[in-house]
Structure formats: structure tokens, C-alpha cells
Design an enzyme around this catalytic site. Structure first.
Site, PDB file in Angstrom:
ATOM      1  N   GLU A   1     -15.673  21.103  22.299  1.00 55.04           N
ATOM      2  CA  GLU A   1     -15.619  20.278  21.084  1.00 55.04           C
ATOM      3  C   GLU A   1     -15.271  18.823  21.367  1.00 55.04           C
ATOM      4  O   GLU A   1     -15.507  17.940  20.538  1.00 55.04           O
ATOM      5  CB  GLU A   1     -14.586  20.865  20.110  1.00 55.04           C
ATOM      6  CG  GLU A   1     -15.020  20.841  18.672  1.00 55.04           C
ATOM      7  CD  GLU A   1     -16.167  21.797  18.392  1.00 55.04           C
ATOM      8  OE1 GLU A   1     -17.227  21.322  17.978  1.00 55.04           O
ATOM      9  OE2 GLU A   1     -16.020  23.005  18.626  1.00 55.04           O
TER      10      GLU A   1
ATOM     11  N   GLY B   1     -25.713  23.377  13.121  1.00 60.26           N
ATOM     12  CA  GLY B   1     -26.741  22.343  13.312  1.00 60.26           C
ATOM     13  C   GLY B   1     -26.207  20.964  13.642  1.00 60.26           C
ATOM     14  O   GLY B   1     -26.958  19.989  13.608  1.00 60.26           O
ATOM     15  N   GLY B   2     -24.903  20.841  13.936  1.00 59.43           N
ATOM     16  CA  GLY B   2     -24.355  19.527  14.279  1.00 59.43           C
ATOM     17  C   GLY B   2     -24.667  18.532  13.165  1.00 59.43           C
ATOM     18  O   GLY B   2     -24.478  18.835  11.984  1.00 59.43           O
TER      19      GLY B   2
ATOM     20  N   SER C   1     -16.420  15.964  12.741  1.00 59.33           N
ATOM     21  CA  SER C   1     -17.357  17.086  12.644  1.00 59.33           C
ATOM     22  C   SER C   1     -18.401  16.803  11.573  1.00 59.33           C
ATOM     23  O   SER C   1     -18.245  15.882  10.756  1.00 59.33           O
ATOM     24  CB  SER C   1     -16.562  18.337  12.269  1.00 59.33           C
ATOM     25  OG  SER C   1     -17.419  19.410  11.993  1.00 59.33           O
ATOM     26  N   SER C   2     -19.454  17.602  11.580  1.00 62.73           N
ATOM     27  CA  SER C   2     -20.433  17.556  10.482  1.00 62.73           C
ATOM     28  C   SER C   2     -20.441  18.866   9.706  1.00 62.73           C
ATOM     29  O   SER C   2     -21.256  19.040   8.801  1.00 62.73           O
ATOM     30  CB  SER C   2     -21.840  17.328  11.047  1.00 62.73           C
ATOM     31  OG  SER C   2     -21.897  16.119  11.737  1.00 62.73           O
TER      32      SER C   2
ATOM     33  N   THR D   1     -22.667  26.807  16.591  1.00 59.16           N
ATOM     34  CA  THR D   1     -21.858  26.999  15.411  1.00 59.16           C
ATOM     35  C   THR D   1     -22.432  28.172  14.645  1.00 59.16           C
ATOM     36  O   THR D   1     -23.583  28.515  14.826  1.00 59.16           O
ATOM     37  CB  THR D   1     -21.970  25.708  14.576  1.00 59.16           C
ATOM     38  OG1 THR D   1     -21.630  24.630  15.415  1.00 59.16           O
ATOM     39  CG2 THR D   1     -21.113  25.733  13.345  1.00 59.16           C
TER      40      THR D   1
ATOM     41  N   THR E   1     -17.097  27.027  15.192  1.00 58.48           N
ATOM     42  CA  THR E   1     -17.967  26.612  16.281  1.00 58.48           C
ATOM     43  C   THR E   1     -17.249  26.569  17.621  1.00 58.48           C
ATOM     44  O   THR E   1     -16.029  26.414  17.676  1.00 58.48           O
ATOM     45  CB  THR E   1     -18.531  25.203  15.975  1.00 58.48           C
ATOM     46  OG1 THR E   1     -19.480  24.844  16.966  1.00 58.48           O
ATOM     47  CG2 THR E   1     -17.449  24.134  15.934  1.00 58.48           C
TER      48      THR E   1
ATOM     49  N   ARG F   1      -9.799  22.944  12.833  1.00 52.37           N
ATOM     50  CA  ARG F   1     -10.567  22.235  13.856  1.00 52.37           C
ATOM     51  C   ARG F   1      -9.726  22.096  15.129  1.00 52.37           C
ATOM     52  O   ARG F   1      -8.499  21.931  15.059  1.00 52.37           O
ATOM     53  CB  ARG F   1     -10.890  20.848  13.302  1.00 52.37           C
ATOM     54  CG  ARG F   1     -11.670  19.922  14.203  1.00 52.37           C
ATOM     55  CD  ARG F   1     -13.113  20.235  14.199  1.00 52.37           C
ATOM     56  NE  ARG F   1     -13.919  19.142  14.711  1.00 52.37           N
ATOM     57  CZ  ARG F   1     -15.154  19.311  15.165  1.00 52.37           C
ATOM     58  NH1 ARG F   1     -15.725  20.508  15.167  1.00 52.37           N
ATOM     59  NH2 ARG F   1     -15.861  18.290  15.588  1.00 52.37           N
TER      60      ARG F   1
ATOM     61  N   ASP G   1     -17.549  15.964  20.486  1.00 55.20           N
ATOM     62  CA  ASP G   1     -17.722  15.416  19.138  1.00 55.20           C
ATOM     63  C   ASP G   1     -16.938  14.120  18.932  1.00 55.20           C
ATOM     64  O   ASP G   1     -17.107  13.438  17.919  1.00 55.20           O
ATOM     65  CB  ASP G   1     -17.309  16.440  18.074  1.00 55.20           C
ATOM     66  CG  ASP G   1     -18.440  17.410  17.743  1.00 55.20           C
ATOM     67  OD1 ASP G   1     -19.592  17.124  18.123  1.00 55.20           O
ATOM     68  OD2 ASP G   1     -18.181  18.448  17.110  1.00 55.20           O
TER      69      ASP G   1
HETATM   70  O1  DON Z   1     -18.441  20.044  14.399  1.00 50.17           O
HETATM   71  C1  DON Z   1     -19.620  19.744  14.535  1.00 50.17           C
HETATM   72  O2  DON Z   1     -20.228  19.035  13.765  1.00 50.17           O
HETATM   73  C2  DON Z   1     -20.379  20.315  15.713  1.00 50.17           C
HETATM   74  N1  DON Z   1     -19.469  20.618  16.782  1.00 50.17           N
HETATM   75  C3  DON Z   1     -21.134  21.511  15.249  1.00 50.17           C
HETATM   76  C4  DON Z   1     -21.966  22.104  16.336  1.00 50.17           C
HETATM   77  C5  DON Z   1     -23.121  22.845  15.818  1.00 50.17           C
HETATM   78  O3  DON Z   1     -23.361  22.950  14.643  1.00 50.17           O
HETATM   79  C6  DON Z   1     -24.006  23.428  16.852  1.00 50.17           C
HETATM   80  N2  DON Z   1     -24.969  24.252  16.223  1.00 50.17           N
HETATM   81  N3  DON Z   1     -26.045  24.416  16.376  1.00 50.17           N
END
Ligand code: DON
Length: 573
Positions: A421, A474-475, A453-454, A382, A400, A107, A424
Site C-alpha cells: 500500500e 480498480g485503484g 486511496s480511491s 482490491t 485491499t 487503512r 499509494d
Molecule cells: O486504495 C486504493 O485506491 C488502491 N490501493 C486500490 C487498489 C485496487 O483497487 C487494485 N484493484 N484492482
């Protein structure tokens, strides 16, 4: 329809010991002693595009294992799937190698000069867009270091060999898809003239060949020098210079000091499987295990309830409410903050939380508090790919740049697109980020800290053998999406491709009693009316998810790529 966050952007030390023993990259101890016969009929993959599938197939045919193939896919996607694939971002890899689970955290980290209030104005309000666009939004990238570490430890092939496909696509070009151009067009509108995005990606056009000679050179330096080819020398110099010129914080020292970390994955028993998934600084693994266990604990409430019926969606939303209350309070970078992992996935705790679920109506949002009490620690875009090799080793990787095309900044002379990033982090307690999730001090900005993060790259094993490899972008929607596919398959007996294509929904505590639906399979008609009658607000989001999964039945792998994306599956005999 609302968008998740900013318009149109969501939708993209043992190794040290090996080094000390003098093993060259690509000739790890594992490879030297590995003489196992295949245990599966074939290797299998589900990846984000056909170019990365070709790259992985080539590597597997050259004798590489799942880790070699994964590294080749990661570098290839940095070229052919630039909205999310990256070397300017970061991510997580869950691995199962020779019957043992591992987790690589690569990360991004906050720069040394980052401060808790760096995105606030004089009045203490969050400055809109500052953590999303331009150089200030960028965290210190981790992808190259992460790939270097996993390949050094577990790869069978030469480092240069696994980078070759990516270099070729960058130098000779690849044919641009309609979806990529559409995403580029959307992102370009958001970036406007705030970044240099247009200079690099202006020429990208569906149906034509897109070449990236600068990126080919940057990748060649990595192929020649390993991770140092990114974190030191010409590339590091170029990153630091671009940062200084355009208001960024990352310096050569930040890059030199970046470290990827081997961590203990989160593990739990569920439904006869061992779930191996992402630990903090991801909230995803804990969230996924909480969802799975609370649903299992609520068996009487779910008895006879039809999948994706109003009552089903209500019960799942009730569970999700509690998961997101915990997420906001307790989760952050474990190197900075004591995250109570064991307590959060403890069976007794989750059974108690599940018992609070109101079977009839949405429980009052304000009454749903973090379940361990507040005296605990005081303190789009991502992409995912799943690979299993014929020896039964598996890689589940999600990485991502955060929003589609990250910060929109490209490092001059290198073609390296940088992440955003930093969004986040919790820029201010209680203020939502791009995904609408809030945080507390646990996820406040600090130098060298990793933002929460998710991402939830997950592997399921049964009797020591891989049963499923799964993940998605998908965050904050990531772990609720994975949860839905897993339960569709294992609780409802759906075949994997159907489960991956089935409708998905999402709730995350805030906004109150709001169920998000996706354009691919919207919640409408009677289903929508029934949920509204229960007291829910329905909101469309522009993001669909993009699951890439493999299921193994007996010794036969089956792969499924989400029809929502341009992913492909491949079985390599
Ligand atoms: O780390 C995370 O949770 C986010 N930065 C992920 C971003 C993400 O999945 C965007 N996708 N659609």
C-alpha cells in the site's frame, strides 16, 4: 494494450464506550436492545467468491446481521481470495445500521521509520518497484483491527463464530478456480525471486484443494484473542522478525500502536437519494460526489446525448479531468493535512466547475487546474462486497493489498500475505504511482500517515431506507466505475445487472486527453474513430473492474455481481 502500472499486477469511540461498559465482543448494546422485525423480504449479498458467500449465508442463518456477515466474508476472502482478500492489508467500511450512517477507516499506515524520501535514490529519482515489491512496500496492516471494531460495536454473534468459516477454509482447504491460478501465475512472474511468494503460493493449482495450515493457526489466534491476536504476541513477533530479516520497516511498536478510526462519512444529496460514501483518506467519496453533481449540473449539455456515445464519453471525461485535478492537489490523510471536504463538494463550487466543461472538444489539460486555488492547504488488488440484512442494515466494504497479492511477501510461519500500500503515497510530487495518478505534499510519506486511496464503498438511502449498496476494486478507476453504474441505473433506467455489465471507460487528467478502455467491453470501431477525431487518445488497460452491488426496490433486494470477476450473489430468505 497498456497495463495500469506494473505488468500483470493490477489485474487485486463508541466502541471504547461499549468496552468501558463491559459489553463482550459479539454482544453489543445494539444487539441487546434490537428487537426489530425484518423490513425486507430477505437478506442479500454480492461478494467476490462462492466460499465467502457460503460463509455469509451461514452467519446470516445463525442469526447474524449484515456486520457479522461482512466480518465473516472479510476473513474468508483472506483465505479463498488471496489476491485481494486479506488480513495483511487494509480498507474502508461504510455502514448503515439502525437507520444511521457510519464509516470505519482501517487503512494501512506508514511505519514509524518511514520518511518522505524513502523511495528516492541519491539523485532524488524514484527507485522503480521499491514501493511495490518486498517488505519496504508494506504499510502497517489495518484489516484485523477494523473488523474487530465493527463487530464489537454492531455484531450480534460471537467473534469466534464469525471467524469459524475462514479458519475452516484455511485448515481444510478450498478448490482453486482458474481465475485465481491465472492471477497467481501473472503475479509470480512479476515477483520472480524478489520475494518469498512462490514458497507459499507455488502449490496453488486450479481444480485442486489448497490448504494454508499456518494461516489457520494465525486466524485461530485472532479468534481466541481478538485484535491482540494479530497486533501483539506470536503473530506480531513473526511480522517484526520477517521485516527485520528482509529489509522492512514495521516493528512490534508499529503494530501495537495501530488504530482503526471511526470517521464521518462523506454525505450528499443527489437525484432524490442520500449518498453515503468514503471520506479522506479516500479520494473516492469526494470524487464520486463531484462526478455525480457535475453531471447533474451539466443537464443541458447531456440533454439528448446517448449513453456511451462519443459525445457522452467526451462530456464525462471533461468532468473527470476536473475531479482528478482536485484529487492530486487537495487530498491526503485528514489526520495530517486539512482536506477541504465541504468546499470540494459544495454545490456552488461544483456548478462553477461544471460550467467550465467544453461541450465540443477536450479542454487543454494544462489549463485544468485544481479549482480551489493553490493557496488552500499548504500543505490491483482490491475486492469489494455489499451486504444487506433483513432488518435493512447494510455494509459496503472495500479492502485491499493494493496490487495482486500485494508486496508478494508472506510472513514466515503465519501465511499472512502483506500489502504494498505504500505505493499509494506520492513518492515524489508529480511522479505517477501504479495507477498513473500523481500527488502533492498532501499525500507525501510521513510516519503513521495513511496513503491516499480511491476506494469508495458507498450506500445510497432514500427516505431513510437503503436503496443501493455498491463498490468495486480498480485503484483510480474505482469511483469513475461506481459513477457509471449509478448513473446507468438512475439516469438511464438500466436494470442493475445490465448496468453492472455495461461498458465502462475512464479518464484521469493525465496522460492528457486519454480515455482508458477495458478488455471486457473495448472501445473500438466507429466509437473509437469518433473519439479519436475529437482529439482523444485511446488506451486499453488489462483491468476490468469488479462491481458488487445491491439495489432495493420497495422491500425486495436484488444483487448483481460483475460478470468480469468470479463474484456471486445470494438472496437469503
Ligand atoms: O486504495 C486504493 O485506491 C488502491 N490501493 C486500490 C487498489 C485496487 O483497487 C487494485 N484493484 N484492482
Amino acid at each position: 494494450m497498456i497495463r495500469i502500472g506494473v505488468p500483470a499486477r493490477i489485474g487485486g469511540l463508541l466502541s471504547l464506550a461499549f468496552a468501558a461498559l463491559g459489553f463482550a465482543p459479539g454482544t453489543s448494546a445494539w444487539a441487546k436492545t434490537s428487537v426489530q422485525p425484518p423490513v425486507l423480504t430477505a437478506s442479500a449479498m454480492a461478494v467476490a467468491d462462492s466460499f465467502s458467500a457460503d460463509a455469509a449465508e451461514r452467519i446470516l442463518r445463525e442469526g447474524g446481521n449484515a456486520v457479522d456477515a461482512a466480518v465473516a466474508v472479510a476473513f474468508t476472502l483472506a483465505v479463498t481470495y488471496p489476491e485481494a482478500g486479506n488480513i495483511g492489508g487494509g480498507g474502508f467500511m461504510t455502514l448503515y445500521v439502525n437507520g444511521k450512517p457510519y464509516f470505519m477507516d482501517y487503512r494501512e499506515r506508514a511505519p514509524l521509520a518511514a520518511t518522505k524520501t524513502m523511495y528516492l535514490d541519491q539523485n532524488g529519482n524514484v527507485i522503480k518497484g521499491m514501493s511495490l515489491f518486498g517488505m519496504r512496500a508494506v504499510g502497517v496492516p489495518g484489516t484485523v483491527e477494523g473488523m474487530w471494531e465493527v463487530q464489537k460495536r454492531f455484531g450480534k454473534l460471537k467473534w469466534k463464530q464469525v471467524l469459524a468459516p475462514a479458519i475452516r477454509y484455511a485448515r481444510d482447504g478450498f478448490e482453486v478456480s482458474d481465475q485465481l491460478q491465472q492471477r497467481r501465475d501473472d503475479a509470480a512472474k512479476d515477483f520472480g525471486d524478489k520475494t518469498n511468494f512462490g514458497q507459499y503460493f507455488g502449490g496453488l493449482q486450479a481444480g485442486t484443494t489448497f490448504k494454508q495450515p499456518d494461516l489457520a493457526m494465525a486466524l485461530t489466534r485472532i479468534a481466541d484473542q481478538g485484535a491482540k491476536g494479530f497486533y501483539e504476541g506470536r503473530t506480531a513477533e513473526a511480522i517484526a522478525t520477517a521485516m527485520k530479516a528482509r529489509g522492512g520497516l514495521i516493528t512490534k511498536e508499529d503494530l501495537r500502536e495501530y488504530k482503526a478510526v471511526w470517521r464521518q462519512p462523506v454525505e450528499a444529496d443527489w437525484n432524490g437519494f442520500r449518498v453515503i460514501t468514503a471520506p479522506p483518506p479516500s479520494s473516492g467519496g469526494i470524487g464520486l460526489v463531484q462526478l455525480l453533481k457535475m453531471k447533474a449540473d451539466s443537464k443541458p449539455a447531456f440533454a439528448g446525448v446517448t449513453l456511451n456515445s462519443p459525445q457522452y464519453i467526451h462530456l464525462v471525461a471533461e468532468i473527470e479531468k476536473r475531479v482528478f485535478a482536485d484529487r492530486a492537489q487537495y487530498l491526503g490523510d485528514p489526520d495530517f493535512y486539512r482536506v477541504p471536504v465541504a468546499q470540494l463538494i459544495d454545490d456552488t463550487y461544483l456548478a462553477k466547475r461544471a460550467a467550465e466543461v467544453d461541450r465540443e472538444k477536450p479542454s487543454d489539460t494544462k489549463a485544468v487546474q485544481p479549482g480551489l486555488g493553490t493557496s488552500m492547504p499548504e500543505k490491483a488488488e482490491t475486492t469489494h462486497f455489499s451486504i444487506i440484512d433483513k432488518w435493512g442494515n447494510a455494509v459496503s466494504n472495500t479492502y485491499t493489498v493494493n496490487g495482486y497479492f500485494g508486496s508478494g511477501e508472506v510472513v514466515d510461519g503465519t501465511g499472512i500475505l502483506l500489502n504494498d500500500e505504500m505505493d499509494d503515497f506520492s513518492a515524489k510530487p508529480g511522479v505517477a504511482n501504479m495507477f498513473g495518478v500523481v500527488g502533492s505534499d498532501a499525500n507525501a510519506i510521513e510516519p503513521k500517515k495513511r496513503p491516499l486511496s480511491s476506494m469508495t464503498p458507498t450506500i445510497l438511502t432514500k427516505d431513510g431506507k437503503v436503496a443501493m449498496v455498491i463498490g468495486t476494486p480498480g485503484g483510480s478507476r474505482i469511483f469513475t466505475s461506481i459513477f457509471q453504474v449509478m448513473t446507468d441505473v438512475y439516469d438511464f433506467g438500466m436494470p442493475l445487472p445490465e448496468a453492472v455489465a455495461a461498458m465502462r471507460f475512464h479518464h484521469q487528467l493525465l496522460p492528457p486527453n486519454t480515455i482508458f478502455w477495458e478488455p471486457y467491453k473495448p472501445i473500438e470501431g466507429e466509437l473509437a474513430q469518433a473519439l479519436e477525431a475529437k482529439g482523444y487518445v485511446l488506451k486499453g488497460q488489462d483491468f476490468n473492474g469488479d462491481i458488487q452491488a445491491i439495489e432495493v426496490n420497495g422491500n425486495k433486494p436484488e444483487a448483481a455481481a460483475d460478470p468480469r470477476g468470479r463474484g456471486v450473489t445470494r438472496i437469503v430468505p
